[in-house]
Design a protein around this motif. Structure first.
Motif, mmCIF file in Angstrom:
data_model
loop_
_atom_site.group_PDB
_atom_site.id
_atom_site.type_symbol
_atom_site.label_atom_id
_atom_site.label_comp_id
_atom_site.label_asym_id
_atom_site.label_seq_id
_atom_site.Cartn_x
_atom_site.Cartn_y
_atom_site.Cartn_z
ATOM 1 N N PRO A 312 -143.116 -31.249 -42.083
ATOM 2 C CA PRO A 312 -142.479 -32.267 -42.937
ATOM 3 C C PRO A 312 -143.390 -32.652 -44.098
ATOM 4 O O PRO A 312 -144.620 -32.648 -43.973
ATOM 5 N N PHE A 313 -142.781 -32.970 -45.213
ATOM 6 C CA PHE A 313 -143.549 -33.378 -46.394
ATOM 7 C C PHE A 313 -142.743 -34.423 -47.160
ATOM 8 O O PHE A 313 -141.520 -34.529 -47.016
ATOM 9 N N GLU A 314 -143.441 -35.188 -47.973
ATOM 10 C CA GLU A 314 -142.810 -36.261 -48.742
ATOM 11 C C GLU A 314 -142.388 -35.744 -50.112
ATOM 12 O O GLU A 314 -143.181 -35.139 -50.831
ATOM 13 N N ARG A 315 -141.127 -35.982 -50.455
ATOM 14 C CA ARG A 315 -140.634 -35.650 -51.785
ATOM 15 C C ARG A 315 -140.800 -36.881 -52.668
ATOM 16 O O ARG A 315 -139.992 -37.805 -52.605
ATOM 17 N N LYS A 316 -141.826 -36.878 -53.474
ATOM 18 C CA LYS A 316 -142.146 -38.048 -54.285
ATOM 19 C C LYS A 316 -141.284 -38.093 -55.541
ATOM 20 O O LYS A 316 -140.944 -37.074 -56.117
ATOM 21 N N LEU A 317 -140.962 -39.322 -55.956
ATOM 22 C CA LEU A 317 -140.260 -39.579 -57.218
ATOM 23 C C LEU A 317 -138.920 -38.850 -57.299
ATOM 24 O O LEU A 317 -138.466 -38.461 -58.365
ATOM 25 N N GLN A 318 -138.276 -38.679 -56.150
ATOM 26 C CA GLN A 318 -136.965 -38.047 -56.074
ATOM 27 C C GLN A 318 -136.190 -38.655 -54.917
ATOM 28 O O GLN A 318 -136.780 -39.065 -53.927
ATOM 29 N N PHE A 319 -134.859 -38.721 -55.063
ATOM 30 C CA PHE A 319 -134.075 -39.169 -53.920
ATOM 31 C C PHE A 319 -133.241 -38.039 -53.323
ATOM 32 O O PHE A 319 -132.689 -38.167 -52.241
ATOM 33 N N GLU A 320 -133.130 -36.919 -54.007
ATOM 34 C CA GLU A 320 -132.453 -35.758 -53.422
ATOM 35 C C GLU A 320 -133.377 -35.061 -52.429
ATOM 36 O O GLU A 320 -134.571 -34.928 -52.681
ATOM 37 N N PRO A 321 -132.832 -34.550 -51.322
ATOM 38 C CA PRO A 321 -133.690 -33.814 -50.389
ATOM 39 C C PRO A 321 -134.181 -32.482 -50.954
ATOM 40 O O PRO A 321 -135.291 -32.048 -50.664
ATOM 41 N N TYR A 322 -133.344 -31.820 -51.777
ATOM 42 C CA TYR A 322 -133.716 -30.551 -52.408
ATOM 43 C C TYR A 322 -133.327 -30.636 -53.877
ATOM 44 O O TYR A 322 -132.241 -30.218 -54.278
ATOM 45 N N PRO A 348 -138.578 -31.272 -60.613
ATOM 46 C CA PRO A 348 -138.614 -32.382 -61.571
ATOM 47 C C PRO A 348 -138.296 -33.707 -60.895
ATOM 48 O O PRO A 348 -137.572 -33.758 -59.894
ATOM 49 N N THR A 349 -138.831 -34.782 -61.439
ATOM 50 C CA THR A 349 -138.522 -36.120 -60.929
ATOM 51 C C THR A 349 -137.160 -36.561 -61.448
ATOM 52 O O THR A 349 -136.605 -35.981 -62.395
ATOM 53 N N THR A 350 -136.621 -37.604 -60.838
ATOM 54 C CA THR A 350 -135.343 -38.135 -61.312
ATOM 55 C C THR A 350 -135.459 -38.629 -62.754
ATOM 56 O O THR A 350 -134.545 -38.437 -63.560
ATOM 57 N N LYS A 351 -136.582 -39.226 -63.092
ATOM 58 C CA LYS A 351 -136.781 -39.733 -64.456
ATOM 59 C C LYS A 351 -136.828 -38.584 -65.462
ATOM 60 O O LYS A 351 -136.215 -38.650 -66.534
ATOM 61 N N GLN A 352 -137.561 -37.540 -65.114
ATOM 62 C CA GLN A 352 -137.652 -36.399 -66.019
ATOM 63 C C GLN A 352 -136.284 -35.773 -66.262
ATOM 64 O O GLN A 352 -135.945 -35.400 -67.395
ATOM 65 N N LEU A 353 -135.490 -35.685 -65.211
ATOM 66 C CA LEU A 353 -134.152 -35.126 -65.351
ATOM 67 C C LEU A 353 -133.255 -36.029 -66.194
ATOM 68 O O LEU A 353 -132.607 -35.572 -67.138
ATOM 69 N N ARG A 354 -133.232 -37.312 -65.849
ATOM 70 C CA ARG A 354 -132.340 -38.223 -66.564
ATOM 71 C C ARG A 354 -132.712 -38.322 -68.044
ATOM 72 O O ARG A 354 -131.835 -38.299 -68.918
ATOM 73 N N THR A 369 -147.939 -29.357 -52.125
ATOM 74 C CA THR A 369 -148.414 -28.251 -51.293
ATOM 75 C C THR A 369 -147.752 -28.322 -49.925
ATOM 76 O O THR A 369 -147.755 -29.369 -49.271
ATOM 77 N N LEU A 370 -147.188 -27.210 -49.495
ATOM 78 C CA LEU A 370 -146.498 -27.141 -48.208
ATOM 79 C C LEU A 370 -147.348 -26.391 -47.192
ATOM 80 O O LEU A 370 -148.186 -25.568 -47.557
ATOM 81 N N GLU A 371 -147.087 -26.686 -45.917
ATOM 82 C CA GLU A 371 -147.836 -26.022 -44.847
ATOM 83 C C GLU A 371 -146.880 -25.532 -43.780
ATOM 84 O O GLU A 371 -145.995 -26.250 -43.319
ATOM 85 N N LEU A 372 -147.075 -24.279 -43.378
ATOM 86 C CA LEU A 372 -146.308 -23.680 -42.293
ATOM 87 C C LEU A 372 -146.959 -24.002 -40.960
ATOM 88 O O LEU A 372 -148.191 -24.003 -40.839
ATOM 89 N N ASN A 373 -146.141 -24.252 -39.960
ATOM 90 C CA ASN A 373 -146.694 -24.480 -38.625
ATOM 91 C C ASN A 373 -147.517 -23.285 -38.160
ATOM 92 O O ASN A 373 -148.515 -23.432 -37.468
ATOM 93 N N GLY A 374 -147.082 -22.074 -38.536
ATOM 94 C CA GLY A 374 -147.758 -20.871 -38.067
ATOM 95 C C GLY A 374 -148.872 -20.387 -38.957
ATOM 96 O O GLY A 374 -149.415 -19.297 -38.724
ATOM 97 N N CYS A 375 -149.227 -21.174 -39.969
ATOM 98 C CA CYS A 375 -150.272 -20.730 -40.893
ATOM 99 C C CYS A 375 -151.024 -21.951 -41.417
ATOM 100 O O CYS A 375 -150.750 -22.448 -42.508
#
Length: 396
Positions: A312-322, A348-354, A369-375
């Motif tokens: 799991p990771f935090e999506r900062k400055l966005q309210f959409e999951p993807y 992009p952030t919501t502000k940058q898009l809008r 930065t994302l991390e895989l459980n297996g790596c």
């Protein structure tokens, strides 16, 4: 001089022996979502008697702003690749693959990216030969047709539905819609989204889906979000009824739950994502092409991230999951000691898009930065390439 040497050595030690200053970027594979589009669902008038904003195109079409903003993302990524000395001038055609799903919004996003990132380099977008059909590579359906598998998936989806708590979000959305004056209340007697149950819909050859309040709420909030991204006056975004970030976060839970119930499935994500992941691992195995962009949908990002078991990771400055226009970026680095993987989520952030802001080194998109459980990763975000490639066995 001594201070500089100490800083250098600290970097090496912190990276578990990886000298990040000597790393060479060898390969990039990106899985992206298309950019800003018109709302997916037509007939929204059923859910509110208030005047809905008009769009110039049919449902699900990339807007001119979406086209322009995809160019901004492409320019930013191109500049990043330049800092890595990834290409010298125009790349050879065999060194670049830009492949998109057959939907116009994915094709047009891919073309905008190609034309900007590889300006005057004559890089074309590839796609499935039948433009009238959803490319099987991106189609998020079940490939296992057994009744036992279907039952297992249905049970997980039903469990997720039973655990879902959207009471406050539904209440807020009903208030914004003034749903009691809408045709859905007057004609279909749905006057409160909290009083009816959503239902799982599983059909062979079709995406897993949900009917009822969750389907309705997701369609409406999607329309609000696209209007917001498009930069419409706030009076035309949910009729000016969304005034705080807290309201956006509350309503966006509907989008997140819809995505998670349909595609973030431990029992089925590997099955749903298997064609796309096999395709990606073929590229990783061969080392060619040097740069790949696959343009699909939020369902593709969701199922791939779930299937590979990213933490799991935090999506900062966005309210959409993807977020719209976001890219999962797999990067293969090497030095004289070995090969390494780094995965980042660039979006992009919501502000940058809008606001339609250009993306630059001074105004960058988010890079998580994302991390895989297996790596497991080093403090600087790198994991062993050999450990990552073991995951290929899951999709052979």
């Amino acid at each position: 001089m001594a201070a500089g040497f100490i800083v250098f050595m600290c970097i090496v030690v912190a990276s578990k022996g990886i000298d990040i200053n000597s790393l060479k970027l060898e390969q990039v594979v990106m899985l992206g979502r298309h950019n800003i589009r018109t709302p997916l669902t037509e007939g929204l008038e059923l859910y509110s008697s208030k005047p809905w904003p008009k769009w110039n195109d049919a449902a699900g079409i990339l807007t001119p702003k979406g086209l322009r903003f995809e160019g901004y993302i492409a320019e930013y990524i191109s500049q990043w690749l330049d800092t890595e000395d990834f290409f010298e001038g125009c790349p050879q055609k065999d060194d670049v693959l830009i492949y998109a799903n057959t939907k116009s919004r994915t094709l047009e996003s891919a073309k905008a990216f190609a034309e900007t990132a590889f300006n005057n380099c004559n890089i074309s977008v590839q796609h499935y030969e039948n433009l009238g059909a959803f490319d099987p590579l991106f189609l998020p359906i079940f490939h296992n047709k057994t009744e036992a598998f279907k039952k297992q998936v249905a049970e997980e989806m039903k469990k997720r539905l039973s655990e879902m708590n959207l009471t406050h979000a539904y209440t807020e959305l009903g208030r914004i819609l003034n749903i009691k004056d809408a045709d859905i209340c007057k004609k279909l007697f749905m006057c409160d989204l909290n009083t009816q149950q959503s239902e799982i819909v599983l059909e062979d050859g079709e995406e897993p889906n949900v009917n009822g309040p969750l389907y309705i709420a997701n369609a409406v909030v999607d329309a609000f979000i696209m209007s917001y991204y498009e930069g419409r006056p706030m009076s035309d975004v949910a009729w000016g009824q969304i005034e705080t970030d807290q309201q956006w976060d509350l309503l966006a839970k509907i989008i997140t739950e819809n995505q998670n119930i349909r595609f973030k499935l431990q029992s089925a994500a590997k099955d749903i994502a298997s064609p796309l992941l096999k395709y990606m691992f073929n590229i990783f195995n061969s080392g060619k092409p040097k740069f790949t962009l696959l343009v699909g949908h939020d369902s593709n990002l969701n199922s791939v991230l779930t299937a590979l078991e990213f933490k799991p990771f935090e999506r900062k400055l966005q309210f959409e999951p993807y977020p719209i226009g976001g890219k999962i970026v797999f990067q293969k680095f090497s030095d004289r000691k070995g090969q390494y993987l780094k995965v980042e989520y660039i979006y992009p952030t919501t502000k940058q898009l809008r606001d339609g802001e250009k993306l630059t080194s001074n105004n960058p998109p988010q890079r998580i930065t994302l991390e895989l459980n297996g790596c497991p990763i080093s403090p600087t975000g790198y994991c062993q390439w050999s450990e990552f490639m073991k995951l290929n066995e899951l999709f052979d």
